[in-house]
Scaffold this motif. Structure first.
Motif, PDB file in Angstrom:
ATOM      1  N   LEU A   1      -2.979   8.731  -0.781  1.00 41.93           N
ATOM      2  CA  LEU A   1      -4.066   7.959  -0.188  1.00 41.93           C
ATOM      3  C   LEU A   1      -4.819   8.730   0.892  1.00 41.93           C
TER       4      LEU A   1
ATOM      5  N   VAL B   1       0.824  -1.212   0.000  1.00 42.04           N
ATOM      6  CA  VAL B   1       0.000   0.000   0.000  1.00 42.04           C
ATOM      7  C   VAL B   1       0.856   1.259   0.000  1.00 42.04           C
TER       8      VAL B   1
ATOM      9  N   MET C   1       2.929   8.091  -1.389  1.00 38.71           N
ATOM     10  CA  MET C   1       1.751   7.234  -1.293  1.00 38.71           C
ATOM     11  C   MET C   1       0.862   7.639  -0.122  1.00 38.71           C
TER      12      MET C   1
ATOM     13  N   PRO D   1       3.519   2.215  -6.304  1.00 34.84           N
ATOM     14  CA  PRO D   1       2.505   3.084  -6.917  1.00 34.84           C
ATOM     15  C   PRO D   1       1.378   2.305  -7.587  1.00 34.84           C
ATOM     16  N   GLU D   2       0.293   3.005  -7.803  1.00 33.33           N
ATOM     17  CA  GLU D   2      -0.925   2.414  -8.354  1.00 33.33           C
ATOM     18  C   GLU D   2      -0.702   1.744  -9.703  1.00 33.33           C
TER      19      GLU D   2
ATOM     20  N   PRO E   1      -2.362  -2.177  -8.483  1.00 38.06           N
ATOM     21  CA  PRO E   1      -3.635  -1.505  -8.179  1.00 38.06           C
ATOM     22  C   PRO E   1      -4.052  -1.736  -6.729  1.00 38.06           C
ATOM     23  N   LYS E   2      -4.354  -0.661  -6.039  1.00 37.90           N
ATOM     24  CA  LYS E   2      -4.676  -0.767  -4.614  1.00 37.90           C
ATOM     25  C   LYS E   2      -6.014  -1.478  -4.379  1.00 37.90           C
ATOM     26  N   LYS E   3      -6.904  -1.402  -5.343  1.00 35.27           N
ATOM     27  CA  LYS E   3      -8.184  -2.102  -5.194  1.00 35.27           C
ATOM     28  C   LYS E   3      -7.958  -3.591  -4.978  1.00 35.27           C
TER      29      LYS E   3
END
Length: 334
Positions: A146, A60, A142, A64-65, A69-71
């Protein structure tokens, strides 16, 4: 540029049967989450303690995204929560949590606190303005992105030198190119075909990232702020374990506006471990036996804090093995 759809911390997905034993896991990164999920699968009661405001560790707060992907990370963590694992966040050993209490209250404790300290070059000029350390910078980035911090990261503008060619180094190079319209230059002491992130070289070059191979940093130059870096050419090596050798008389200077040092990370076990008699290795990692136990009975360690910096897959595997070893030890000592 990512092939990750969803991370699996455990393949079981259900609890086999309730045990009366309970285990504490310190660190909610990939190794800790994997260990917790697998121990919960075996029926043990498990609580995770982590200093961050969100579980996931570097998944997290350091990747990076566009890379991960953080989802998908949050969905995987929710799967662990649904199994009945307890989470205690913003809780850090030595600050608002005592390890002695965990060792007293739980049947076993696992340390999986990772590698959260940047390695330093230890060269002249490293303390100048606009010189940053990769993990520290990307953690700030991050956390801000976030919404966990109001402190924006320093902007990577102009000619951005990045020392190192690992995954964090290339992540920062890509961010510098895409987010800040900078001119990233990766400075690597070996041929780029030996880089840990060599599979991303062509992609980065398509974004305008420049690679300078076979160079060693000698000095960061400038007044109070960086103006450039003095480098020396080294003889090309054929493996990452081979020692580099500077070629005499090959020093040169490269103008830079910003420098990011991304030469690796060091293990960060809870500082109190030494005080309670736990042995550490020369690199600061936690010394463990084949059964993942430290030199203190009932205290185990897994992931990068025990094995050194690795990757997501290896950290998850380490957590899984640690869970198996803990379960075996608890059965033998029940």
């Amino acid at each position: 540029m990512t092939s990750v759809s969803k991370i699996k911390f455990s393949q079981c997905g259900f609890v086999k049967g309730e045990e009366d034993k309970k285990i504490a896991v310190i660190g909610a990164g990939p190794a800790g989450l994997s260990a917790a999920a697998n121990l919960r699968c075996a029926g043990y009661r498990v609580d995770i303690f982590d200093k961050m405001p969100e579980p996931g560790g570097m998944l997290v707060f350091a990747i990076p995204e566009f890379r991960l992907p953080k989802k998908s990370v949050f969905e995987s963590i929710r799967d662990v929560e649904k199994m009945g694992v307890g989470f205690f966040l913003e809780t850090e050993v030595g600050r608002n949590l005592r390890l002695a209490e965990l060792l007293e209250d739980y049947n076993a404790v696992l340390v999986s606190t990772g590698t959260w300290r940047d390695k330093k070059l230890n060269i002249r000029g490293e303390d100048k303005r606009n010189v940053f350390y990769a993990l520290s910078w990307i953690h700030t980035y991050m956390s801000y992105l976030l919404g966990y911090s109001n402190r924006a990261p320093a902007e990577l503008r102009g000619k951005v030198g990045i020392i190192g060619a690992g995954l964090t180094a290339v992540d920062i190079a890509e961010l510098a190119a895409l987010e800040y319209n900078a001119e990233p230059i990766i400075l690597y002491r070996r041929p780029k075909n030996l880089a840990p992130a060599r599979h991303l070289v062509k992609h980065l070059e398509s974004l305008g990232v420049t690679f300078i191979e076979n160079v060693e940093p000698i000095e960061i130059i400038g007044e109070s702020s960086i103006g450039g870096i003095r480098l020396a050419r080294v003889k090309p090596t054929t493996s990452r374990s081979e020692k580099t050798e500077i070629i005499p008389g090959t020093e040169f200077e490269l103008e830079l506006d910003t420098l990011v040092i991304a030469i690796g990370m060091e293990p960060t076990p809870p500082p109190c471990l030494r005080q309670i008699g736990v042995e550490l290795n020369h690199d600061g990692s936690v010394k463990i036996s084949e059964d993942y136990m430290t030199t203190l009975r009932g205290l185990f360690a897994a992931g990068d804090v025990a094995h050194g910096p690795s990757n997501i897959g290896l950290a998850i595997r380490s957590g899984k093995i640690a869970a198996q070893k803990i379960a075996e030890w608890l059965r033998r000592n029940s």
